[in-house]
Scaffold this motif. Structure first.
Motif, short mmCIF file in Angstrom:
data_model
loop_
_atom_site.label_atom_id
_atom_site.label_comp_id
_atom_site.label_asym_id
_atom_site.label_seq_id
_atom_site.Cartn_x
_atom_site.Cartn_y
_atom_site.Cartn_z
N SER A 25 46.94 48.25 92.18
CA SER A 25 46.23 48.51 90.93
C SER A 25 46.51 49.94 90.44
CB SER A 25 44.72 48.34 91.12
OG SER A 25 44.04 49.03 90.09
N ARG A 27 45.10 51.59 88.20
CA ARG A 27 43.84 52.32 87.97
C ARG A 27 43.30 52.90 89.29
NH1 ARG A 27 43.57 47.96 84.61
NH2 ARG A 27 43.26 48.45 82.42
N GLU A 30 45.65 55.74 90.50
CA GLU A 30 45.49 56.95 89.68
C GLU A 30 44.17 57.65 90.01
OE1 GLU A 30 47.70 58.47 88.18
OE2 GLU A 30 46.40 60.00 87.31
N LYS A 79 38.82 46.77 84.70
CA LYS A 79 39.83 47.03 83.64
C LYS A 79 39.51 48.33 82.90
CE LYS A 79 41.58 42.77 84.03
NZ LYS A 79 42.10 42.68 85.41
N GLY A 80 38.32 48.86 83.13
CA GLY A 80 37.88 50.07 82.42
C GLY A 80 36.68 49.74 81.55
N ILE A 101 37.17 55.03 86.76
CA ILE A 101 37.74 53.78 86.27
C ILE A 101 36.78 53.05 85.33
CG2 ILE A 101 38.67 51.52 86.95
CD1 ILE A 101 39.30 52.77 89.71
#
Ligand code: SAM
Length: 224
Positions: A25, A27, A30, A79-80, A101
């Motif tokens: 992932s 996200r 990161e 997904k945010g 996130i």
């Protein structure tokens, strides 16, 4: 303050502990590159912040091994922008990753000393989208429900019903479950409909106990 050595260790942690074990992932990867784990471990253990292991924090608790946190957050499939419940704040590290996130993070910890330290660490990182409270997270946070995702960082004898019911339809709950103190199954429960849930077994894990009304009896706590 950015310590270049710690930054290099953090990059190595993401590559060799997290990515190498199959976490993909972007996200999650990161967020792990951004959040300094050393800011969430006790001062005298900071040199070990990027070791491939859980570490002791105050009150006899632990900060979870990095790749296990990564696996749990990946399993939440964020997904945010989501509303997320984090049960077992501990050091606040997982809450910090979630805050990078998701939209809003509600984090609950039963030990006041840990909640205070975590709150300071999160603010030091400028993460203002985490609401933290001291309480019994085995019962969730009903006033803030429904949640798109719930992550529990302590092991429960079974999946607490109240947590399932605080999921939005489509929401995901990730929790270690099992009667054995030394080994549990990491489980993902997805709420498919009002009374419909899907359960998947994800991995073998070992966590400290979830102590509370819908978890283990306080007697399991041992000395703290
Ligand atoms: N997420 C944490 C981190 O990033 O450091 C990991 C914390 S540790 C593995 C689990 C935490 O769950 C401990 O701090 C423990 O006190 C807490 N805990 C256990 N039972 C709880 C409950 N019923 N409600 C809230 N927190 C609980």
């Amino acid at each position: 303050m950015t310590d270049p050595d710690q930054k290099a260790r953090r990059e190595a942690m993401v590559d060799y502990q997290v990515r190498a074990r199959g976490i993909r992932s972007p996200r999650v990867l990161e967020a792990m590159r951004q959040v300094p784990r050393e800011a969430f471990v006790p001062m005298d253990l900071r040199e070990f912040a990027y070791d491939d292991t859980a570490l002791p924090i105050a009150a006899g608790q632990t900060i979870t091994q990095p790749w296990i946190v990564a696996m749990m957050i990946e399993a939440l499939d964020l997904k945010g922008g989501e509303r997320v419940l984090d049960v077992g704040t501990g050091s606040g590290y997982a809450a910090a990753l979630l805050a990078r996130i998701a939209g809003e993070v509600y984090s609950i910890e039963r030990i006041g000393e840990l909640a205070n330290q975590a709150s300071r660490a999160l603010l030091d990182q400028g993460l203002v989208n985490v609401e933290l409270r001291v309480g019994d997270g085995s019962l969730g946070w009903p006033e803030a429900a429904p949640f798109d995702a719930i992550m529990v960082a302590a092991a429960s004898p079974s999946v607490p019903d109240g947590l399932k019911r605080q999921l939005a339809i489509g929401g995901r709950l990730v929790i270690p479950v099992g009667a054995d103190e030394n080994a549990q199954e990491l489980v993902r429960v997805t709420r498919l409909g009002e009374d419909a849930y899907r359960r998947e077994d994800l991995a073998d894990v070992r966590f400290v106990p979830l102590l509370g009304e819908a978890g283990w009896d306080e007697a399991r706590a041992g000395p703290q």
